[in-house]
Design a protein around this motif. Structure first.
Motif, short mmCIF file in Angstrom:
data_model
loop_
_atom_site.label_atom_id
_atom_site.label_comp_id
_atom_site.label_asym_id
_atom_site.label_seq_id
_atom_site.Cartn_x
_atom_site.Cartn_y
_atom_site.Cartn_z
N TYR A 5 -2.11 9.45 9.60
CA TYR A 5 -2.70 9.16 8.43
C TYR A 5 -2.84 10.86 7.82
CZ TYR A 5 -2.73 4.77 9.42
OH TYR A 5 -2.64 3.60 9.91
N ASP A 58 -6.95 6.21 -0.54
CA ASP A 58 -6.96 4.86 -0.42
C ASP A 58 -7.54 5.40 1.58
OD1 ASP A 58 -5.47 3.50 -2.18
OD2 ASP A 58 -3.13 2.96 -0.83
N GLU A 92 -1.93 9.22 -3.42
CA GLU A 92 -2.41 7.72 -3.37
C GLU A 92 -2.44 7.00 -2.18
OE1 GLU A 92 -1.42 3.16 -4.54
OE2 GLU A 92 -0.75 4.96 -5.78
N ALA A 93 -1.98 7.40 -0.91
CA ALA A 93 -2.68 7.53 0.35
C ALA A 93 -3.24 7.86 0.71
CB ALA A 93 -1.04 6.83 1.42
N PRO A 136 0.76 -0.85 -0.25
CA PRO A 136 -0.05 0.34 0.52
C PRO A 136 0.66 1.67 -0.28
CG PRO A 136 -0.85 -1.75 1.54
CD PRO A 136 0.93 -1.85 0.54
N ALA A 137 0.49 2.40 -0.61
CA ALA A 137 1.02 3.98 -1.14
C ALA A 137 1.51 3.82 0.86
CB ALA A 137 0.67 4.94 -1.14
N HIS A 138 0.54 3.95 1.51
CA HIS A 138 1.03 4.39 3.02
C HIS A 138 2.61 3.54 3.44
CE1 HIS A 138 0.17 5.22 7.62
NE2 HIS A 138 0.45 4.49 7.83
#
Length: 90
Positions: free
Chosen positions: A53, A88, A84-85, A17-19
Motif C-alpha cells: 500500500y 481509498d 485513487e487507491a 477497487p483501484a488497488h
C-alpha cells in the motif's frame, strides 16, 4: 456461460477497487512490455510497493523504470489508479 474476456476486463475496471486494478495493470504490463528486461525486473518492485500500500513508491519506481516506448495512456491510467487507491485508504 463465460463472458467475453474483453467485456469482463472492461467491467472489472468499473467495479474493482483501484488497488486490484493496479495489480491487474502490472500483469498486463508484463505482457505488453515483455521485451524490456529492465522494466520487467522493476515491475517486481512496483508490485511489492502496491502490495504494501505504498502507492507513492510505486509511482516513483514506475517513473524511473518506464521504457522509452511506454504509452502515455498507460502512465496516466496507472497514475490515476494509484491516486485513487491512496485516497481509498484515507
Amino acid at each position: 456461460m463465460p463472458l467475453n474476456p474483453l467485456i469482463s476486463r472492461i467491467w472489472d475496471g468499473f467495479v474493482n477497487p483501484a488497488h486490484d486494478e493496479l495489480l491487474a495493470m502490472i500483469e498486463e504490463f508484463r505482457v505488453d512490455y515483455e521485451f524490456d528486461p529492465r522494466f520487467m525486473e522493476g515491475l517486481y518492485v512496483v508490485e511489492e510497493a502496491i502490495l504494501e500500500y505504498d502507492y507513492q513508491k510505486a509511482l516513483d519506481t514506475m517513473a524511473e523504470i518506464a521504457p522509452y516506448d511506454f504509452r502515455d495512456l498507460d502512465w496516466e491510467i496507472f497514475q490515476r489508479l494509484a491516486e485513487e487507491a491512496y485516497f481509498d485508504l484515507t
